[in-house]
Design a protein around this motif. Structure first.
Motif, PDB file in Angstrom:
ATOM      1  N   TYR A  99      41.593  42.280  36.399  1.00  8.47           N
ATOM      2  CA  TYR A  99      41.438  41.619  35.787  1.00  8.47           C
ATOM      3  C   TYR A  99      42.613  42.078  34.537  1.00  8.47           C
ATOM      4  N   ALA A 100      42.851  43.518  35.189  1.00  8.63           N
ATOM      5  CA  ALA A 100      43.938  44.422  34.051  1.00  8.63           C
ATOM      6  C   ALA A 100      45.736  43.925  34.446  1.00  8.63           C
ATOM      7  N   VAL A 101      45.607  43.249  35.621  1.00  8.40           N
ATOM      8  CA  VAL A 101      47.144  42.417  36.697  1.00  8.40           C
ATOM      9  C   VAL A 101      47.080  41.396  35.898  1.00  8.40           C
ATOM     10  N   PRO A 102      48.411  41.733  35.223  1.00  9.49           N
ATOM     11  CA  PRO A 102      49.030  40.807  34.337  1.00  9.49           C
ATOM     12  C   PRO A 102      48.549  38.962  34.766  1.00  9.49           C
ATOM     13  N   MET A 103      49.317  39.183  36.474  1.00 10.58           N
ATOM     14  CA  MET A 103      49.458  38.473  37.192  1.00 10.58           C
ATOM     15  C   MET A 103      47.663  37.763  37.728  1.00 10.58           C
ATOM     16  N   THR A 104      47.155  38.279  37.538  1.00  8.11           N
ATOM     17  CA  THR A 104      45.591  38.245  37.853  1.00  8.11           C
ATOM     18  C   THR A 104      44.406  37.777  36.420  1.00  8.11           C
ATOM     19  N   GLN A 105      45.056  38.300  35.607  1.00  4.31           N
ATOM     20  CA  GLN A 105      44.763  38.997  34.474  1.00  4.31           C
ATOM     21  C   GLN A 105      43.590  37.143  34.045  1.00  4.31           C
ATOM     22  N   VAL A 106      43.715  35.914  33.753  1.00  7.39           N
ATOM     23  CA  VAL A 106      43.312  34.603  33.523  1.00  7.39           C
ATOM     24  C   VAL A 106      42.824  33.954  34.975  1.00  7.39           C
ATOM     25  N   PHE A 107      42.549  34.301  35.686  1.00  5.16           N
ATOM     26  CA  PHE A 107      41.701  34.137  37.167  1.00  5.16           C
ATOM     27  C   PHE A 107      40.866  34.637  36.464  1.00  5.16           C
ATOM     28  N   CYS A 108      40.794  36.256  36.686  1.00  3.02           N
ATOM     29  CA  CYS A 108      39.763  36.629  36.527  1.00  3.02           C
ATOM     30  C   CYS A 108      38.580  36.890  35.658  1.00  3.02           C
ATOM     31  N   GLN A 109      39.233  36.518  34.187  1.00  6.51           N
ATOM     32  CA  GLN A 109      38.777  36.033  33.072  1.00  6.51           C
ATOM     33  C   GLN A 109      37.717  34.784  32.998  1.00  6.51           C
ATOM     34  N   ALA A 110      38.505  33.634  33.952  1.00 11.59           N
ATOM     35  CA  ALA A 110      37.967  32.697  33.753  1.00 11.59           C
ATOM     36  C   ALA A 110      36.971  32.329  34.458  1.00 11.59           C
ATOM     37  N   PHE A 111      37.080  32.971  36.468  1.00 10.35           N
ATOM     38  CA  PHE A 111      36.045  33.319  37.152  1.00 10.35           C
ATOM     39  C   PHE A 111      34.818  33.549  36.464  1.00 10.35           C
ATOM     40  N   MET A 112      34.741  35.145  35.417  1.00 10.91           N
ATOM     41  CA  MET A 112      33.342  35.571  35.316  1.00 10.91           C
ATOM     42  C   MET A 112      33.258  34.775  33.690  1.00 10.91           C
ATOM     43  N   PHE A 113      34.180  34.293  33.300  1.00 11.07           N
ATOM     44  CA  PHE A 113      33.280  33.365  32.316  1.00 11.07           C
ATOM     45  C   PHE A 113      32.211  31.765  33.017  1.00 11.07           C
ATOM     46  N   PHE A 114      32.907  31.804  34.116  1.00  9.67           N
ATOM     47  CA  PHE A 114      32.015  30.554  34.538  1.00  9.67           C
ATOM     48  C   PHE A 114      30.486  30.980  35.213  1.00  9.67           C
ATOM     49  N   SER A 115      31.089  32.478  36.060  1.00  7.63           N
ATOM     50  CA  SER A 115      30.163  33.087  35.937  1.00  7.63           C
ATOM     51  C   SER A 115      28.831  33.284  34.783  1.00  7.63           C
ATOM     52  N   PHE A 116      29.111  33.701  34.283  1.00 13.63           N
ATOM     53  CA  PHE A 116      28.629  33.514  33.274  1.00 13.63           C
ATOM     54  C   PHE A 116      27.733  32.285  33.027  1.00 13.63           C
ATOM     55  N   LEU A 117      28.369  30.838  32.458  1.00  9.78           N
ATOM     56  CA  LEU A 117      27.965  30.043  32.492  1.00  9.78           C
ATOM     57  C   LEU A 117      26.802  29.621  34.120  1.00  9.78           C
ATOM     58  N   ALA A 118      27.351  29.539  35.443  1.00  7.61           N
ATOM     59  CA  ALA A 118      25.760  29.852  36.044  1.00  7.61           C
ATOM     60  C   ALA A 118      24.938  29.969  36.011  1.00  7.61           C
ATOM     61  N   LEU A 119      25.014  31.422  34.709  1.00  6.75           N
ATOM     62  CA  LEU A 119      23.833  31.841  34.774  1.00  6.75           C
ATOM     63  C   LEU A 119      22.364  30.322  34.165  1.00  6.75           C
ATOM     64  N   THR A 120      23.314  29.170  33.332  1.00  4.52           N
ATOM     65  CA  THR A 120      22.664  28.309  33.161  1.00  4.52           C
ATOM     66  C   THR A 120      21.659  27.814  34.641  1.00  4.52           C
ATOM     67  N   GLN A 121      21.743  28.160  35.848  1.00  2.00           N
ATOM     68  CA  GLN A 121      21.233  27.932  36.842  1.00  2.00           C
ATOM     69  C   GLN A 121      19.834  27.772  37.092  1.00  2.00           C
ATOM     70  N   LEU A 122      19.639  29.103  36.205  1.00  2.92           N
ATOM     71  CA  LEU A 122      18.457  29.199  36.427  1.00  2.92           C
ATOM     72  C   LEU A 122      17.132  29.083  34.849  1.00  2.92           C
ATOM     73  N   ILE A 123      17.653  28.400  34.882  1.00  3.66           N
ATOM     74  CA  ILE A 123      16.663  27.200  33.578  1.00  3.66           C
ATOM     75  C   ILE A 123      16.117  26.127  34.777  1.00  3.66           C
ATOM     76  N   PRO A 124      15.150  26.042  34.815  1.00  2.00           N
ATOM     77  CA  PRO A 124      13.670  25.410  35.676  1.00  2.00           C
ATOM     78  C   PRO A 124      13.938  24.119  35.496  1.00  2.00           C
ATOM     79  N   LEU A 125      15.237  23.395  35.281  1.00  2.00           N
ATOM     80  CA  LEU A 125      15.565  22.279  35.896  1.00  2.00           C
ATOM     81  C   LEU A 125      15.225  21.589  37.147  1.00  2.00           C
ATOM     82  N   LYS A 126      15.177  19.394  37.255  1.00  2.00           N
ATOM     83  CA  LYS A 126      14.933  19.465  38.609  1.00  2.00           C
ATOM     84  C   LYS A 126      16.509  19.631  39.343  1.00  2.00           C
ATOM     85  N   HIS A 127      16.930  19.550  40.267  1.00  2.00           N
ATOM     86  CA  HIS A 127      17.927  20.325  41.186  1.00  2.00           C
ATOM     87  C   HIS A 127      18.640  21.607  40.836  1.00  2.00           C
ATOM     88  N   TRP A 128      18.305  21.983  40.209  1.00  2.00           N
ATOM     89  CA  TRP A 128      18.632  23.202  39.405  1.00  2.00           C
ATOM     90  C   TRP A 128      17.801  24.352  40.178  1.00  2.00           C
TER      91      TRP A 128
END
Length: 153
Positions: A99-128
């Motif tokens: 994430y500290a390498v300039p060329m990969t910063q946006v990718f790494c930050q976005a991947f980490m963001f989407f991984s935080f969003l994936a935590l919503t998959q823990l909500i026990p809604l049907k098909h999650w």
């Protein structure tokens, strides 16, 4: 434009990492994997059990057989395997400091963001994932896909 491409690539690879996590734990516990779908829409091509589809923002892993596993805790681990895999990948990104390498910063930050969003998959809604984990824990889970064609982000 390159930021948008990095964002899309991070979202797509986040989904793939998630689905491969489910598949990894299925294989680990002896549950055959019929299909790993990466994306939504028409199938573009297949590589073994991996189906690559038109829009890479969703996925599913299809287990084989009428019952996923006889062990409740194994079912819970399989259901949570996608999130476990995503967070393992986040840990690797953090440990290697990509994430500290300039060329990969946006990718790494976005991947980490989407991984935080994936935590919503823990909500026990049907098909999650949280729903399947809870159903496995309660002994009510028989067989379904661990994901749907809805985006896992």
């Amino acid at each position: 434009m390159t930021e948008f491409l990095a964002l899309f690539l991070a979202a797509a690879l986040s989904v793939l990492t998630h689905e491969l996590g489910h598949a990894f734990f299925q294989k680990l516990f002896g549950v055959p994997v019929t299909t790993i779908r990466w994306g939504m829409g028409p199938v573009l091509f297949r590589i073994g059990v991996l189906e690559v589809r038109g829009l890479l923002l969703g996925g599913a892993v299809t287990p084989a057989g009428p019952k996923l596993t006889t062990s409740r805790w194994k079912g819970v681990v399989i259901a949570l395997g996608g999130i476990i895999a995503q967070w393992f990948a986040v840990w690797i990104l953090a440990a290697t400091k990509l994430y500290a390498v300039p060329m990969t910063q946006v990718f790494c930050q976005a991947f980490m963001f989407f991984s935080f969003l994936a935590l919503t998959q823990l909500i026990p809604l049907k098909h999650w994932d949280g729903y399947y984990a809870l159903q496995s824990l309660l002994g009510k889970y028989k067989r379904q896909n661990f994901s749907t064609d809805l985006p896992t982000i």
